[in-house]
Design an enzyme around this catalytic site. Structure first.
Site, PDB file in Angstrom:
ATOM      1  N   ASP A 195      -1.358  10.740  -3.533  1.00  0.00           N
ATOM      2  CA  ASP A 195      -0.198   9.870  -3.748  1.00  0.00           C
ATOM      3  C   ASP A 195       0.627  10.339  -4.946  1.00  0.00           C
ATOM      4  OD1 ASP A 195      -2.423   9.261  -5.266  1.00  0.00           O
ATOM      5  OD2 ASP A 195      -2.435   7.123  -4.804  1.00  0.00           O
ATOM      6  N   SER A 251       2.098   1.834  -5.365  1.00  0.00           N
ATOM      7  CA  SER A 251       2.877   1.464  -6.544  1.00  0.00           C
ATOM      8  C   SER A 251       2.241   1.991  -7.830  1.00  0.00           C
ATOM      9  CB  SER A 251       3.066  -0.046  -6.618  1.00  0.00           C
ATOM     10  OG  SER A 251       1.865  -0.702  -6.373  1.00  0.00           O
ATOM     11  N   GLY A 271       0.814  -1.218   0.000  1.00  0.00           N
ATOM     12  CA  GLY A 271       0.000   0.000   0.000  1.00  0.00           C
ATOM     13  C   GLY A 271       0.841   1.260   0.000  1.00  0.00           C
ATOM     14  N   ALA A 273       3.078   5.726  -8.121  1.00  0.00           N
ATOM     15  CA  ALA A 273       4.505   5.948  -8.366  1.00  0.00           C
ATOM     16  C   ALA A 273       4.884   5.552  -9.792  1.00  0.00           C
ATOM     17  CB  ALA A 273       5.348   5.184  -7.351  1.00  0.00           C
TER      18      ALA A 273
HETATM   19  O1  PMV Z   1      -4.913   3.021   0.126  1.00  0.00           O
HETATM   20  P1  PMV Z   1      -4.015   4.156  -0.145  1.00  0.00           P
HETATM   21  O2  PMV Z   1      -2.729   4.089   0.583  1.00  0.00           O
HETATM   22  O3  PMV Z   1      -3.841   4.404  -1.624  1.00  0.00           O
HETATM   23  O4  PMV Z   1      -4.719   5.457   0.432  1.00  0.00           O
HETATM   24  C1  PMV Z   1      -6.008   5.845   0.055  1.00  0.00           C
HETATM   25  C2  PMV Z   1      -6.352   7.153   0.677  1.00  0.00           C
HETATM   26  C3  PMV Z   1      -7.782   7.604   0.422  1.00  0.00           C
HETATM   27  O5  PMV Z   1      -7.937   8.890   1.011  1.00  0.00           O
HETATM   28  C4  PMV Z   1      -8.762   6.659   1.087  1.00  0.00           C
HETATM   29  C5  PMV Z   1      -8.099   7.680  -1.058  1.00  0.00           C
HETATM   30  C6  PMV Z   1      -7.480   8.837  -1.781  1.00  0.00           C
HETATM   31  O6  PMV Z   1      -7.303   8.727  -3.002  1.00  0.00           O
HETATM   32  O7  PMV Z   1      -7.195   9.881  -1.172  1.00  0.00           O
END
Ligand code: PMV
Length: 323
Positions: A156, A112, A109, A115
């Site tokens: 992300d 990937s 998590g 990135a």
């Molecule tokens: O599951 P992850 O680590 O990709 O995190 C998701 C985070 C959320 O806020 C639930 C979704 C998002 O895109 O912000």
């Protein structure tokens, strides 16, 4: 140009997950685990993708067919749509080979998919000399994620592009670097792979059933994020830990924590962490604990005794770059 390689870091969500999908802010940090993408011309005017980490070898698709194939393996959808969006934006059509390599398992998590999308788009922008700015890179990458996954705040991608620690508002409405020398965190992996889109959709249904209450929870999470940003500025780690615990309680009320995540966060707190919470969508993946140097090994052992795996990662890593 013959071959261009770029790399982008994975990420850890620190505060504000889920609420950030509803235009609230979050805090995210880039980690020192990276994904590399290299691109080179393909003389046969085809697209050929190699992604050995996700067991894809010599996957081929015509340039004009990018994104049209329902059979594209999940592991390379982001690459295929990234190529399609890049070619469309810059009116290009060119045979290309893409190869990707990851420092980390896609199970953890660490992001990937985001990135790899960022690393690929950066490599393409260098290869084709498009002078793409970071903001344009973000927009292309965000379009790609929405094309493939349908949901997501883009936090992300921002971590992958800018690196460091960021205050990020859903969809990239605000992206501000937050200065901190070092994140004293321990990361515990539950051993369970979570599906972000499923959890985001689950929260969306809850939001539809209880809009007023859930909006209030999102607003409280936003207040926690704002407060956490202030605490970072004052280097008040104890209060930052308390805010993690409050954030975890609210995530639990959204229904995204699990028995394993609870076990690991409770173990971390009872062995002396300043605070602990799940990190990301929940449902599995990782938790983080904020710890002093003195307590670090105690907290790590407690996480292992509670059934978790401690992952060695450093936060605040540099953003996307040419290799
Ligand atoms: O599951 P992850 O680590 O990709 O995190 C998701 C985070 C959320 O806020 C639930 C979704 C998002 O895109 O912000």
């Amino acid at each position: 140009m013959n071959k261009t390689e770029a790399s982008a870091p994975g990420k850890l969500m620190l505060f504000g997950e889920h609420a950030v999908v509803y235009d609230r802010p979050c805090l995210v940090t880039a980690v020192n685990q990276r994904i590399r993408a290299s691109v080179s011309p393909n003389p046969n005017n085809a697209v050929r993708i190699n992604a050995p980490d996700v067991n894809i070898r010599d996957y081929e698709v015509g340039v004009e067919d990018l994104g049209n194939n329902n059979q594209t393996p999940k592991g390379i959808k982001f690459v295929e749509f990234g190529l399609k969006n890049f070619f469309e934006k810059y009116h290009l059509s060119s045979g290309i080979n893409v190869e990707t390599h990851s420092d980390f398992s896609s199970q953890f998590g660490f992001g990937s998919s985001s990135a790899v999308t960022v690393a690929l788009l950066k490599a393409l922008s260098i290869q084709f000399n498009t002078n793409t700015t970071n903001q344009e890179l973000f927009e292309l990458a965000y379009k790609t994620v929405l094309d493939v996954q349908g949901v997501g705040s883009g936090f992300d991608l921002a971590a992958g592009i800018w690196g460091g620690t960021l205050y990020f508002v859903g969809g990239g409405k605000e992206i501000t670097p937050v200065s901190i020398d070092h994140w004293p965190i321990v990361v515990g992996y539950t051993g369970i792979k979570a599906d972000t889109a499923t959890l985001v959709n689950q929260v969306s249904k809850l939001h539809q059933r209880q809009p007023t209450i859930i909006d209030q929870i999102f607003d409280t999470i936003a207040s926690i994020v704002t407060k956490a940003k202030e605490c970072i500025g004052r280097n008040n780690l104890e209060q930052l830990g308390e805010l993690m615990n409050l954030n975890q309680g609210l995530l639990d009320s959204l229904g995204v924590s699990t028995q394993q995540l609870d076990n690991l966060t409770i173990a971390a707190r009872s062995s002396g962490a300043w605070g602990a919470k799940l990190s990301g969508a929940g449902g599995g993946d990782c938790m983080i604990a904020l710890v002093s140097n003195q307590k670090r090994s105690l907290v790590e052992s407690a996480i292992v005794s509670a059934g978790g795996q401690v992952l060695t990662v450093e936060a605040n890593a540099p953003g996307v770059r040419q290799e």
